[in-house]
Scaffold this motif. Sequence first.
Motif, PDB file in Angstrom:
ATOM      1  N   THR A  87      93.243  64.500  15.555  1.00  0.00           N
ATOM      2  CA  THR A  87      94.327  63.523  15.506  1.00  0.00           C
ATOM      3  C   THR A  87      95.477  63.913  16.428  1.00  0.00           C
ATOM      4  OG1 THR A  87      95.278  64.672  13.603  1.00  0.00           O
ATOM      5  CG2 THR A  87      93.797  62.810  13.155  1.00  0.00           C
ATOM      6  N   GLU A  88      96.243  62.920  16.782  1.00  0.00           N
ATOM      7  CA  GLU A  88      97.455  63.130  17.562  1.00  0.00           C
ATOM      8  C   GLU A  88      98.615  62.467  16.823  1.00  0.00           C
ATOM      9  OE1 GLU A  88     100.113  64.389  20.031  1.00  0.00           O
ATOM     10  OE2 GLU A  88      98.013  64.970  20.261  1.00  0.00           O
ATOM     11  N   PRO A  89      99.558  63.264  16.281  1.00  0.00           N
ATOM     12  CA  PRO A  89      99.645  64.721  16.382  1.00  0.00           C
ATOM     13  C   PRO A  89      98.634  65.428  15.475  1.00  0.00           C
ATOM     14  CG  PRO A  89     101.359  63.916  14.934  1.00  0.00           C
ATOM     15  CD  PRO A  89     100.690  62.693  15.503  1.00  0.00           C
ATOM     16  N   ALA A  90      98.427  66.709  15.754  1.00  0.00           N
ATOM     17  CA  ALA A  90      97.450  67.486  14.994  1.00  0.00           C
ATOM     18  C   ALA A  90      97.977  67.918  13.633  1.00  0.00           C
ATOM     19  CB  ALA A  90      97.042  68.719  15.798  1.00  0.00           C
ATOM     20  N   THR A  91      99.227  67.558  13.339  1.00  0.00           N
ATOM     21  CA  THR A  91      99.837  67.965  12.073  1.00  0.00           C
ATOM     22  C   THR A  91      99.650  66.934  10.970  1.00  0.00           C
ATOM     23  OG1 THR A  91     101.938  67.066  12.866  1.00  0.00           O
ATOM     24  CG2 THR A  91     101.552  69.418  13.197  1.00  0.00           C
ATOM     25  N   VAL A  92      98.909  65.856  11.236  1.00  0.00           N
ATOM     26  CA  VAL A  92      98.618  64.881  10.180  1.00  0.00           C
ATOM     27  C   VAL A  92      97.149  64.976   9.795  1.00  0.00           C
ATOM     28  CG1 VAL A  92     100.443  63.320  10.958  1.00  0.00           C
ATOM     29  CG2 VAL A  92      98.095  62.971  11.764  1.00  0.00           C
ATOM     30  N   CYS A  93      96.861  64.578   8.572  1.00  0.00           N
ATOM     31  CA  CYS A  93      95.508  64.696   8.031  1.00  0.00           C
ATOM     32  C   CYS A  93      94.514  63.868   8.843  1.00  0.00           C
ATOM     33  CB  CYS A  93      95.510  64.228   6.584  1.00  0.00           C
ATOM     34  SG  CYS A  93      93.877  64.169   5.821  1.00  0.00           S
ATOM     35  N   PRO A  94      93.379  64.450   9.238  1.00  0.00           N
ATOM     36  CA  PRO A  94      92.388  63.703  10.016  1.00  0.00           C
ATOM     37  C   PRO A  94      91.668  62.622   9.220  1.00  0.00           C
ATOM     38  CG  PRO A  94      91.546  65.871   9.467  1.00  0.00           C
ATOM     39  CD  PRO A  94      92.994  65.857   9.054  1.00  0.00           C
ATOM     40  N   VAL A  95      91.807  62.636   7.895  1.00  0.00           N
ATOM     41  CA  VAL A  95      91.172  61.606   7.077  1.00  0.00           C
ATOM     42  C   VAL A  95      92.133  60.469   6.785  1.00  0.00           C
ATOM     43  CG1 VAL A  95      90.069  61.071   4.877  1.00  0.00           C
ATOM     44  CG2 VAL A  95      89.517  63.195   6.047  1.00  0.00           C
ATOM     45  N   CYS A  96      93.290  60.780   6.165  1.00  0.00           N
ATOM     46  CA  CYS A  96      94.186  59.708   5.721  1.00  0.00           C
ATOM     47  C   CYS A  96      95.499  59.629   6.484  1.00  0.00           C
ATOM     48  CB  CYS A  96      94.458  59.836   4.224  1.00  0.00           C
ATOM     49  SG  CYS A  96      95.522  61.238   3.782  1.00  0.00           S
ATOM     50  N   GLY A  97      95.759  60.561   7.390  1.00  0.00           N
ATOM     51  CA  GLY A  97      96.969  60.499   8.204  1.00  0.00           C
ATOM     52  C   GLY A  97      98.227  60.948   7.500  1.00  0.00           C
ATOM     53  N   SER A  98      98.114  61.496   6.292  1.00  0.00           N
ATOM     54  CA  SER A  98      99.290  61.938   5.546  1.00  0.00           C
ATOM     55  C   SER A  98      99.731  63.323   6.001  1.00  0.00           C
ATOM     56  CB  SER A  98      98.991  61.960   4.046  1.00  0.00           C
ATOM     57  OG  SER A  98      98.645  60.673   3.580  1.00  0.00           O
ATOM     58  N   ALA A  99     100.941  63.686   5.619  1.00  0.00           N
ATOM     59  CA  ALA A  99     101.470  65.002   5.964  1.00  0.00           C
ATOM     60  C   ALA A  99     100.920  66.064   5.018  1.00  0.00           C
ATOM     61  CB  ALA A  99     102.991  64.979   5.881  1.00  0.00           C
ATOM     62  N   PRO A 100     100.834  67.300   5.472  1.00  0.00           N
ATOM     63  CA  PRO A 100     100.424  68.377   4.564  1.00  0.00           C
ATOM     64  C   PRO A 100     101.534  68.704   3.584  1.00  0.00           C
ATOM     65  CG  PRO A 100     100.985  69.262   6.725  1.00  0.00           C
ATOM     66  CD  PRO A 100     101.059  67.780   6.849  1.00  0.00           C
ATOM     67  N   VAL A 101     101.153  69.070   2.370  1.00  0.00           N
ATOM     68  CA  VAL A 101     102.149  69.505   1.394  1.00  0.00           C
ATOM     69  C   VAL A 101     102.504  70.961   1.651  1.00  0.00           C
ATOM     70  CG1 VAL A 101     100.398  70.150  -0.327  1.00  0.00           C
ATOM     71  CG2 VAL A 101     102.713  69.633  -1.062  1.00  0.00           C
ATOM     72  N   ALA A 102     101.560  71.720   2.162  1.00  0.00           N
ATOM     73  CA  ALA A 102     101.759  73.138   2.466  1.00  0.00           C
ATOM     74  C   ALA A 102     100.598  73.574   3.334  1.00  0.00           C
ATOM     75  CB  ALA A 102     101.811  73.967   1.181  1.00  0.00           C
ATOM     76  N   SER A 103     100.656  74.812   3.797  1.00  0.00           N
ATOM     77  CA  SER A 103      99.479  75.382   4.443  1.00  0.00           C
ATOM     78  C   SER A 103      98.991  76.533   3.582  1.00  0.00           C
ATOM     79  CB  SER A 103      99.786  75.855   5.870  1.00  0.00           C
ATOM     80  OG  SER A 103     100.706  76.929   5.869  1.00  0.00           O
ATOM     81  N   VAL A 104      97.743  76.916   3.776  1.00  0.00           N
ATOM     82  CA  VAL A 104      97.151  77.952   2.940  1.00  0.00           C
ATOM     83  C   VAL A 104      96.327  78.897   3.793  1.00  0.00           C
ATOM     84  CG1 VAL A 104      95.221  76.391   2.377  1.00  0.00           C
ATOM     85  CG2 VAL A 104      95.658  78.390   0.926  1.00  0.00           C
ATOM     86  N   LEU A 105      96.501  80.172   3.552  1.00  0.00           N
ATOM     87  CA  LEU A 105      95.690  81.203   4.199  1.00  0.00           C
ATOM     88  C   LEU A 105      94.529  81.492   3.264  1.00  0.00           C
ATOM     89  CD1 LEU A 105      95.368  83.158   6.575  1.00  0.00           C
ATOM     90  CD2 LEU A 105      96.735  84.808   5.287  1.00  0.00           C
ATOM     91  N   ARG A 106      93.335  81.072   3.667  1.00  0.00           N
ATOM     92  CA  ARG A 106      92.163  81.125   2.808  1.00  0.00           C
ATOM     93  C   ARG A 106      91.491  82.498   2.829  1.00  0.00           C
ATOM     94  NH1 ARG A 106      91.736  77.538  -1.211  1.00  0.00           N
ATOM     95  NH2 ARG A 106      92.383  75.448  -0.551  1.00  0.00           N
ATOM     96  N   ILE A 107      90.782  82.794   1.738  1.00  0.00           N
ATOM     97  CA  ILE A 107      89.933  83.981   1.675  1.00  0.00           C
ATOM     98  C   ILE A 107      88.520  83.540   1.321  1.00  0.00           C
ATOM     99  CG2 ILE A 107      91.766  85.577   1.010  1.00  0.00           C
ATOM    100  CD1 ILE A 107      90.721  85.359  -1.890  1.00  0.00           C
TER     101      ILE A 107
END
Length: 318
Positions: free
Chosen positions: A181-201
């Motif tokens: 997506t453009e911008p890359a900061t919106v969800c590629p499915v629904c276009g909504s903003a992220p609530v947070a980011s997560v560092l996964r394990i």
Amino acid sequence: MQRILQPGDIEALDRVSFPRVRLPRPALLFQERAARLRQLAEGHPIADYLRFAARLVEAQQRLAAEAPAAEALPADAVQRASANGMPLMPASDALPAGWRATLRALVADVQADPAVPAVLRPVLDRLAAHDDEALDALARQALADNLGREDIAAAPLVMAALQVVFAARAAAQDERSMPYTEPATVCPVCGSAPVASVLRIGGEAGGHRYLHCGLCATEWHMVRVKCSHCESTQGVRYQGVEEAEAGDAAKVKDQVVLAETCTQCHTYRKIVNQEQDPYAEPLADDLASLTLDLLMGETAFSRASGNPLLAIEKPLAV
């Protein structure tokens, strides 16, 4: 002959592959979120609200388990979205069929609980009495984060119903065909903003940072050197709640939730670190870290996007 690498090419060259997009598994998503909210509520200053949020998410889990499976988008729609750098199913386009039934079932589920705070009873009653047109108008305002004072208390319930429907729609798609997506900061499915980011394990996603959609719970990869709001690589810093024994930077670094700030756009968004707590969940931990938001309110940084389960009054858009 040389060529410019396109999005995805660098990942393809990497010997260690990892998923660029992680689609939600709704039943598990809501189960884990509710459990985390109840865990975080123990001894918390806003324990009552966190327990109510957990109760709401448990209702979401039940509805998600009963909901019929959604259908994947046709191939031509996916190709069109990819060609134009657009999300697959923008939330701003049209409200999904059946969302009102989901809200009414959610409201009825919560109404049946005698432990629900009395102050919320009138809110639930008003929602139950709304006709289809009024509910649709409320949903559009909630998605636009543009609710008036009289509707602000209903927003978490409306967003909770929309989360159930949009998570089901996202889960039915193909992770391998997600658009850039453009911008890359919106969800590629629904276009909504992220609530947070997560560092996964764990698994292939381990060690990678993902943005977590506040609406459909899709996650998409973004390198940690970029601001999750403006994509700048300059001036990204991390701030946490300083411990009583002040001055120990290591204590801040080791916290589960930090505020990622950007001096270019002057916003912040929280990053949740599962390396510090494997049970951390982006939306739940964001909701439970209001102390960090209060402290950030004393700085020059404004919050980039809100939490769907916490409605805060703000000036209406004109």
